[in-house]
Design an enzyme around this catalytic site. Structure first.
Site, PDB file in Angstrom:
ATOM      1  CB  CYS A 100      -0.929  -0.005   1.216  1.00  0.00           C
ATOM      2  SG  CYS A 100      -2.120   1.356   1.254  1.00  0.00           S
ATOM      3  CB  CYS A 101       3.801   2.243   2.058  1.00  0.00           C
ATOM      4  SG  CYS A 101       3.092   2.537   3.694  1.00  0.00           S
ATOM      5  CB  CYS A 182      -2.592   7.004   5.736  1.00  0.00           C
ATOM      6  SG  CYS A 182      -1.691   7.311   4.204  1.00  0.00           S
ATOM      7  CB  CYS A 185      -1.282   3.286   8.770  1.00  0.00           C
ATOM      8  SG  CYS A 185      -1.905   2.073   7.586  1.00  0.00           S
ATOM      9  CB  CYS A 208       6.059   4.880   4.207  1.00  0.00           C
ATOM     10  SG  CYS A 208       7.214   6.144   3.624  1.00  0.00           S
TER      11      CYS A 208
END
Length: 218
Positions: A100-101, A182, A185, A208
């Protein structure tokens, strides 16, 4: 050299016209942004909008840009095609936080830094154990140089300078968010924890992926 002198050398001499400042507009960002603006308000400032940021962060960004008179803000977003293909439901962070990062931050930043030989970050050694050896200048794996003018600063120095310069604080800081990323997270930090302890809480993850370990030489 103090932080302003380091910035002046980086912006005006070593990498003149070939350096960007990458900022999350987080809880400590205003200080570095103001220092840079006092040297050159036209410094390119890269802001990664992952699509999952707190509304407070976006409002804070706009406030700081206006207050500091920054003229070159480059808002970078993930590729829509990649998001549609890999994270259409927005739940990838639960299944694979690293991916995702990479999708929302690492790859977009790589593209945004095309044409630059160096970039400025706000990392400090006190933020976490993984950042305890951050150098003033670091070679990155892509051949660029990362400049960390505040690497050696302490929590107390940061706080004192915020007060001295009358800089506004990120609105979420008052609620225990000492490092803001985010919404999915980021969590508040308990007393005594690392300032970044609220990032990816409960996951085997502390960065990240933008800042991979590298050998510091200053």
């Amino acid at each position: 050299m103090d932080a302003s002198a380091i910035l002046d050398v980086a912006l005006s001499q070593a990498f003149d016209g070939r350096i960007a400042l990458v900022s999350s507009f987080g809880t400590e960002s205003a200080l570095l942004l103001q220092m840079a603006a006092q040297i050159d308000r036209s410094v390119p400032v890269v802001f990664l909008d992952t699509g999952k940021l707190f509304p407070e962060t976006l409002d804070y960004r706009d406030r700081l840009v206006d207050q500091l008179g920054l003229t070159d803000i480059r808002v970078v977003t993930p590729a829509s095609v990649a998001i549609a293909r890999e994270d259409a439901e927005g739940k990838l962070w639960r299944e694979d936080a690293d991916r995702c990062c990479e999708l929302r931050k690492t790859k977009p930043l790589q593209s945004a830094l095309d044409g630059f030989d160096a970039w400025i970050t706000g990392r400090k050694r006190f933020q976490s154990l993984t950042r305890a050896a951050v150098g003033i200048f670091e070679p990155a794996s892509d051949g660029r140089i990362k400049v960390n003018p505040l690497a050696h600063w302490t929590v107390d120095q940061i706080a004192a300078e915020f007060d001295l310069r009358e800089l506004p604080h990120h609105p979420l800081e008052a609620y225990g968010f000492l490092s803001v990323g985010c919404t999915t997270c980021t969590a508040p930090v308990a007393p005594g924890e690392d300032r970044r302890a609220g990032r990816w809480r409960g996951m085997a993850k502390t960065e990240c992926g933008i800042h991979m370990p590298a050998l510091a030489f200053a």
